[in-house]
Design a protein around this motif. Structure first.
Motif, PDB file in Angstrom:
ATOM      1  N   LEU A  29      51.906  48.774  -9.474  1.00  0.00           N
ATOM      2  CA  LEU A  29      51.149  47.572  -9.879  1.00  0.00           C
ATOM      3  C   LEU A  29      49.846  47.972 -10.573  1.00  0.00           C
ATOM      4  O   LEU A  29      49.439  47.360 -11.560  1.00  0.00           O
ATOM      5  N   TYR A  30      49.202  49.038 -10.060  1.00  0.00           N
ATOM      6  CA  TYR A  30      47.957  49.521 -10.673  1.00  0.00           C
ATOM      7  C   TYR A  30      48.211  49.972 -12.112  1.00  0.00           C
ATOM      8  O   TYR A  30      47.490  49.592 -13.038  1.00  0.00           O
ATOM      9  N   THR A  33      49.073  46.964 -14.378  1.00  0.00           N
ATOM     10  CA  THR A  33      47.878  46.133 -14.619  1.00  0.00           C
ATOM     11  C   THR A  33      46.940  46.819 -15.601  1.00  0.00           C
ATOM     12  O   THR A  33      46.427  46.190 -16.530  1.00  0.00           O
ATOM     13  N   LYS A  34      46.721  48.122 -15.403  1.00  0.00           N
ATOM     14  CA  LYS A  34      45.802  48.865 -16.274  1.00  0.00           C
ATOM     15  C   LYS A  34      46.345  48.910 -17.703  1.00  0.00           C
ATOM     16  O   LYS A  34      45.595  48.743 -18.669  1.00  0.00           O
ATOM     17  N   THR A  36      48.391  46.780 -19.166  1.00  0.00           N
ATOM     18  CA  THR A  36      48.278  45.451 -19.776  1.00  0.00           C
ATOM     19  C   THR A  36      46.837  45.195 -20.220  1.00  0.00           C
ATOM     20  O   THR A  36      46.600  44.685 -21.324  1.00  0.00           O
TER      21      THR A  36
END
Lengths: 77, 234
Positions: A29-30, A33-34, A36
């Motif tokens: 997820l990290y 997210t980064k 994106t």
């Protein structure tokens, strides 16, 4: 001693799998997210680059978000 | 109200991200050392109790985030505060992740302690329902993103999902379940020893820092998306 630690009293499989799953999914997820965030920062900066310098500077002066993005992109390049 | 403008928010987001990045690995190493090495084994469960240090904080975070989302969505429905949409939209994937992690790690804890990976027990089933509410919430954002009906649909999902929160909390008291009752009580004495409580709160801190980091990055992405959309109007 290391084998004992890995074995965790016979529960090693359950314990290590739990911690590993949490680590892997949290990292996924990290990473996503980064990635994106960087993609949108870059897209915004590219669109700003297309504008005439005068207009770009005016927008940067009027919007802290834009000036922040431009500053971070300048730092990277 | 200027303090809450996107311009000011983005400056503070960057500062918070830097701060979290600077302390995260230190807190993580301390938390893992306590959870995997220093904390004692349980007299009944042995080392299997160590799964608690990832399972319990995950479940707490999953429940708390849905409660915040429900309050935020209802507030937005009543007071039409647009920033709250970005807020709940950024929180939902984090809540979904931790609810899934609570279910998976719970299953991995259940096998050695109960002898089964899964049971249709009240606590487990209500957690699964919470996960489905998160999925509906996220899908709704994607399907109805430009629709005027979005606030109504999100409010409906939030209200229904919020009803499930006390069911999850009290399921172990209302029904006879495989899942043990709560050992940590906000009001009253907790039945867990401090040698296990310290690692539990340290791991909660680690996961909360992680949540804050993801939330800030997602919130920043949403702000940039809006600015990108409105660039021609600037």
């Amino acid at each position: 001693m290391i084998i004992e630690f890995i074995n965790m009293g016979g529960y090693g499989f359950y314990i290590w799998t739990s911690f590993l799953i949490v680590t892997v999914f949290c990292y996924f997820l990290y990473y996503k997210t980064k990635k994106t965030l960087k993609k949108y920062e870059l897209e915004l900066a590219t669109e700003l680059e297309k504008l005439p310098v005068e207009q770009r500077n005016r927008i940067a002066r009027s919007s802290k978000v834009i000036s922040n993005i431009l500053a971070s992109q300048n730092k990277l390049s | 109200m200027d303090f809450f403008s996107f311009g000011n928010i983005i400056v503070y987001i960057d500062k918070f991200i830097k701060f979290i990045n600077s302390i995260f690995f230190l807190v993580l190493i301390i938390g893992l050392s306590f959870a995997l090495i220093i904390s004692p084994i349980d007299y009944l469960q042995g080392d299997a109790v160590r799964i608690m240090y990832v399972h319990v904080p995950s479940a707490w975070i999953g429940l708390s985030i849905f409660s915040i989302i429900a309050i935020g969505t209802l507030f937005n429905f009543v007071f039409k505060i647009k920033n709250l949409y970005l807020f709940v939209k950024s929180l939902a994937p984090i809540g979904l992740l931790f609810t899934c992690l609570a279910i998976v790690t719970g299953s991995l804890w259940g096998k050695p302690t109960w002898g089964t990976w899964w049971a249709w027990d009240a606590r487990l089933t209500s957690m699964l329902i919470l996960m489905l509410f998160y999925v509906f919430f996220i899908i709704t954002f994607k399907i109805f993103k430009d629709s005027e009906k979005l606030p109504q649909i999100l409010s409906a999902i939030s209200i229904l999902g919020a009803i499930n929160i006390p069911i999850i909390k009290y399921s172990v008291e209302w029904w006879s379940t495989l899942h043990q009752p709560a050992s940590i009580k906000i009001i009253g004495t907790s039945s867990i020893h401090s040698s296990m409580l310290v690692p539990l709160f340290l791991m909660l801190l680690v996961l909360l820092l992680y949540c804050a980091l993801i939330f800030l990055m997602k919130y920043k992405t949403e702000i940039i998306k809006i600015k990108k959309k409105n660039i021609k109007r600037l």
